[in-house]
Design an enzyme around this catalytic site. Structure first.
Site, PDB file in Angstrom:
ATOM      1  N   GLU A 300       0.864  -1.181   0.000  1.00 32.04           N
ATOM      2  CA  GLU A 300       0.000   0.000   0.000  1.00 32.04           C
ATOM      3  C   GLU A 300       0.904   1.237   0.000  1.00 32.04           C
ATOM      4  O   GLU A 300       1.701   1.440   0.917  1.00 32.04           O
ATOM      5  CB  GLU A 300      -0.874  -0.004   1.256  1.00 32.04           C
ATOM      6  CG  GLU A 300      -2.269   0.534   1.058  1.00 32.04           C
ATOM      7  CD  GLU A 300      -2.321   1.934   0.495  1.00 32.04           C
ATOM      8  OE1 GLU A 300      -1.943   2.892   1.182  1.00 32.04           O
ATOM      9  OE2 GLU A 300      -2.748   2.080  -0.657  1.00 32.04           O
ATOM     10  N   HIS A 301       0.799   2.043  -1.064  1.00 31.04           N
ATOM     11  CA  HIS A 301       1.786   3.084  -1.302  1.00 31.04           C
ATOM     12  C   HIS A 301       1.720   4.234  -0.317  1.00 31.04           C
ATOM     13  O   HIS A 301       2.693   4.969  -0.159  1.00 31.04           O
ATOM     14  CB  HIS A 301       1.620   3.619  -2.726  1.00 31.04           C
ATOM     15  CG  HIS A 301       2.785   4.459  -3.179  1.00 31.04           C
ATOM     16  ND1 HIS A 301       2.655   5.485  -4.060  1.00 31.04           N
ATOM     17  CD2 HIS A 301       4.096   4.409  -2.859  1.00 31.04           C
ATOM     18  CE1 HIS A 301       3.836   6.046  -4.267  1.00 31.04           C
ATOM     19  NE2 HIS A 301       4.724   5.409  -3.559  1.00 31.04           N
ATOM     20  N   SER A 302       0.601   4.403   0.364  1.00 26.23           N
ATOM     21  CA  SER A 302       0.524   5.534   1.292  1.00 26.23           C
ATOM     22  C   SER A 302       1.424   5.323   2.501  1.00 26.23           C
ATOM     23  O   SER A 302       1.731   6.266   3.220  1.00 26.23           O
ATOM     24  CB  SER A 302      -0.920   5.741   1.760  1.00 26.23           C
ATOM     25  OG  SER A 302      -1.382   4.591   2.446  1.00 26.23           O
TER      26      SER A 302
END
Length: 937
Positions: A300-302
């Protein structure tokens, strides 16, 4: 030492860089509009900047907080636009039955170990751990207005998603609360997985797909559904709590990985696309394992940037590869691990969400952006040489993509804003900020290449082109260096964009930075990772990820909007342009290793400025040669004459088929060495200095069997030798059986000038150099690990073709003669073997009237003292230099792969060989000539 806070931005610096980028990308009509808006909104900009400065005062890392706030505020669905997928190669035992569970167990054990020992991720390169702390045991919790990352530091379990249901799998244990956690034994993990896999198919309502599909909904819809789950009873709420608090989620796919990497990436991101979705997108880490043992990791890039995702994936793979499982032979249990009866039971979680769904379960999420992947093979030495100069690998890919886009869409590519992330570990919480790599210089390089290439997809490699590459690359490095200092304008532009009122005319120009057209990211060496792909946030965007391997570069392109329509042609152009740009970048890297960049560029520059024309070589140098001060009563104009002769060779060898690009690289390298010697001689320098510079440069190049490109003997060690001879003073210095010395010819010169002995060997050479503080001349065995000729020889008929040595002879403008030679030995030689290059009279000779260097069968040259034979025929038998060399080649060396270069004090030169190939460079009467020479009948 504590890491510093991320520096506060300066408005003037930000606007200057923004203007540079927009001047390159906006049309001539629009750029004045931007300048006008900038002037009119100066007061609004100052106010916005002051508000930003006040808000970030005292913040450790305002840019990270801003980035996360922006990402976590997005209300769209998450399946691809916020995910980073990576692919791991299968285990060696991939064909064995049960490999899927074995692979899953080892990967879970590795993740558990890294979660409990985060320093394992860092290896030899310290990195901040804030991002790591939000990887394992972390979940993105959907919110009504903004999501947030929730970390569960006490988590001991993973969540298993499979067709039989959703199961908790314990992977860590803790003897007592508050004590450190340790991974369970891999056998304990495997036992749980096997028990869960044996369970019958999931009961209706407990299938994982409907629940997983909820996390792919738009965020506000998922938030509302999550609230209903929490209020749906104790069992449902507990199941949700177990899912969210897990260390990671692991999905078992009941199929093999697709044959194509691009398809595997899509399956890892999105599931199979047939209503079968096992991706719980809110976990920061999703692990996917196929039946054939191929695995993927989805981040998850966040929570983290791509570099940290790659670092963690590689670490998980390395740790997991250290394990082997024999399911039929129970492994020893972890000391202090829990009794098997206390592990989670293989009972599926209650995830019946049918009452939350208004219709049938949502199918696997689809994605409109397109992924393609391809690989460009290359020789390991080529890629290693590109990596030897910082940022050169990145520039190679960036410049190639700029060229490919220009070829694909024409001048409209000039409007694209390029972004390449630059990671900075030296700030608190780390940073990964954008660098805008397109410059006026890179545009000039691309435009020139396009005009040179035409439709041929190849380019002539000239010194002028090398200068263009140099200027573009130096600017590329400068921009990255600015970002590394914390002066990147990307975070500041994003903050200004959000701070300006919606109606402000500047916002439409800053929009271009919020959703840049092209995103380029990657790493120059990532063995173990088979693929990755960058994110596409904007509706019209191209993301390219490159991963360098030992012998190839793997690229993945993710395209959305208009870029999806050109992807096929872009891929075709990029594949060719990477090859074209590689050989240009490789020449530059080789020139750097040979310490010849400045000299080559200086020569190219003066060729265009006028001056003394020496057959195409301008000799208008800015400094004098190192030997001119020794000369007395010589007119100043003698310092700028072309009355000198220089011949170099890069080895004689059996003939073999060589790609024209390899031949071109060899010729360029000879030219680079030749220019170094020419600069010395043209400035009035001594022949002794010139031959040393030439040979040292060839030793620094992996393409020649000397120094860096040396072969290893039977013991696997590199034993080198070299000789240098001053014909005027009749002095020489030699080294033999030397190891760990970068430039044996420099060591030989040191012996000649500072030792009472003419020849030193073995450890004695290293000890001798150490006495003079020459530690920078020493290198470890990895420095000499060159494999190019071994690989080329394997492709040839005989399978044993290899350049034998390098050498140079010179006559300077004062009439002095000198010779030098160096070799890395011969294939399969015994430890302690000494060849012709270390013995004056065998492979090298110089006196007051001639200089000779030989190459070929070193034992034969030594036993017949060939260089001395040439000198004897010339001095004692009244042979001309040509006749002497011809007699030796045709009689003493008949039928042997050999070559001779020679020059006398009259300026007569001879280049003779009976080898299949001999690499030659010469500067005679101002005429430069480089060629791959074959014997003349």
């Amino acid at each position: 030492m504590s890491l510093p806070d991320y520096p506060a931005p300066e408005l003037e610096v930000t606007l200057k860089e923004a203007s540079r980028v927009l001047q390159l990308t906006l049309s001539p009509e629009r750029y004045p509009q931007y300048i006008n808006a900038l002037q009119c909104e100066e007061e609004a900009l100052q106010e916005a900047h002051q508000r930003i400065s006040a808000a970030i005062k005292g913040c450790e890392n305002w840019a990270t907080a801003q980035f996360k706030s922006y990402i976590l505020s997005c209300r769209d669905s998450l399946p691809s636009s916020r995910s980073i997928p990576m692919i791991l190669p299968p285990m060696e035992a991939a064909e064995r039955d049960g490999v899927q569970l074995e692979r899953t167990a080892t990967l879970l054990w590795a993740a558990a170990r890294l979660h409990s020992e985060p320093w394992q991720v860092e290896r030899d390169e310290p990195t901040e751990r804030t991002q790591q702390s939000e990887v394992f045991a972390a979940t993105r919790i959907p919110g009504k207005s903004q999501d947030h990352i929730q970390v569960y530091p006490e988590s001991l379990h993973a969540i298993l998603l499979c067709t039989g249901g959703i199961f908790p799998i314990q992977i860590l244990h803790q003897s007592h609360p508050g004590e450190p956690m340790s991974p369970l034994s891999v056998n304990d993990i495997y036992t749980q997985l096997a028990e869960a896999a044996r369970q019958p198919g999931a009961a209706r309502g407990l299938e994982p797909s409907p629940f997983c599909s909820l996390s792919a909904l738009p965020r506000h819809e998922w938030c509302a559904a999550r609230e209903k789950i929490q209020m749906g009873g104790e069992a449902m709420a507990a199941s949700l709590g177990l899912m969210e608090s897990a260390v990671l989620a692991v999905a078992l796919e009941d199929c093999c990985a697709p044959a194509k990497l691009a398809e595997t990436l899509n399956v890892v991101r999105l599931g199979r696309g047939d209503g079968h979705c096992l991706r719980y997108y809110d976990k920061v880490v999703n692990l996917v394992v196929f039946q054939d043992g191929v695995a993927g990791m989805l981040f998850e890039h966040s929570a983290l940037d791509g570099m940290v995702a790659g670092l963690i994936t590689y670490s998980v793979w390395c740790v997991s590869e250290s394990l082997t499982i024999d399911p039929n032979s129970p492994l020893s249990r972890t000391i202090g691990s829990p009794n098997p009866r206390t592990l989670f039971a293989a009972k599926p979680l209650n995830v019946d969400v049918t009452n939350l769904l208004h219709s049938s379960p949502s199918p696997s999420p689809k994605d409109t952006n397109v992924i393609v992947t391809f690989e460009i093979p290359s020789y390991p030495d080529f890629l290693a040489t590109l990596r030897s100069q910082r940022a050169l690998f990145d520039a190679w890919v960036n410049f190639s993509l700029q060229l490919a886009l220009r070829q694909t869409v024409g001048d409209s590519a000039m409007s694209y804003i390029f972004v390449t992330p630059t990671h900075m570990r030296h700030y608190k919480h780390g940073r990964c900020d954008p660098t805008y790599p397109v410059t006026t210089q890179s545009r000039h390089l691309v435009g020139t290449l396009m005009s040179c290439m035409g439709t041929s997809q190849s380019a002539p490699y000239t010194k002028a082109l090398l200068r263009l590459f140099h200027v573009a690359f130096q600017e590329h490095k400068r921009l990255i260096k600015v970002t590394k200092k914390g002066q990147s304008v990307g975070p500041h532009l994003a903050a200004l964009h959000r701070a300006l009122s919606p109606g402000n005319p500047l916002r439409k120009f800053l929009d271009l930075f919020v959703g840049p057209s092209v995103y380029v990211t990657g790493k120059d060496i990532t063995e173990g990772l088979n693929g990755a792909v960058g994110n596409v946030y904007a509706s019209d965007q191209l993301a390219l990820t490159y991963l360098g391997k030992k012998d190839s570069i793997c690229l993945a392109i993710n395209a959305k909007g208009s870029f999806a329509n050109i992807l096929s042609q872009l891929q075709e152009n990029l594949q060719e342009d990477l090859k074209v740009m590689k050989f240009l970048a490789l020449r530059y890297a080789i020139a750097g290793q040979m310490e010849a960049i400045d000299c080559l560029l200086e020569q190219e520059e003066v060729e265009g400025l006028g001056g003394t024309d020496c057959g195409g070589l301008q000799v208008q140098f800015s400094h004098q040669g190192s030997g001119q001060a020794d000369q007395k009563g010589v007119p100043p104009d003698a310092m700028l004459n072309s009355d000198f002769t220089l011949i170099i060779h890069g080895g004689a060898m059996e003939e073999m088929q060589m790609d024209e690009n390899i031949v071109g690289m060899i010729q360029f390298s000879l030219q680079a060495a030749l220019v170094l010697g020419t600069q010395e001689l043209a400035g009035g320098g001594r022949s002794l200095n010139a031959v040393q510079k030439c040979v040292a440069a060839l030793e620094n190049c992996f393409l020649f069997n000397a120094g860096k490109g040396s072969v290893s003997n039977r013991g696997g060690r590199h034993e080198m030798e070299a000789t240098i001879v001053d014909g005027t003073g009749l002095k020489s210095g030699s080294v033999a059986c030397v190891h760990g010395v970068k430039n044996p010819v420099k060591a030989a010169r040191k012996v000649m000038e500072n030792s009472p002995h003419a020849l030193l060997a073995g450890q004695g050479v290293v000890d001798f150099l150490s006495e003079f503080g020459e530690s920078d001349e020493l290198a470890g065995v990895e420095y000499f690990q060159s494999s190019i000729w071994k690989e080329l020889s394997a492709q040839s008929v005989g399978g044993n073709a290899w350049p034998q040595s390098v050498g140079a002879v010179a006559l300077d403008c004062w009439g002095n003669l000198a010779a030098a030679a160096s070799t890395g030995g011969t294939i399969g030689e015994r430890k302690g073997r000494v060849g012709h290059t270390a013995v004056v009279g065998a492979g090298v000779h110089a006196d007051g009237t001639l200089a000779v260097v030989c190459s070929g069968n070193g034992d034969l040259l030594l036993s017949r003292m060939v260089a001395h034979k040439v000198a004897s025929l010339y001095h004692d038998m009244d042979f001309s230099l040509q006749e002497a060399c011809q007699r030796v080649i045709s009689e003493d060396l008949r039928g042997n792969c050999s070559g001779v270069i020679a020059v006398n004090n009259k300026g007569d030169i001879v280049i003779k060989n009976n080898a299949g190939v001999m690499f030659i460079g010469s500067m005679i009467g101002g005429e430069e000539h480089v060629e791959v020479l074959k014997p003349i009948a």
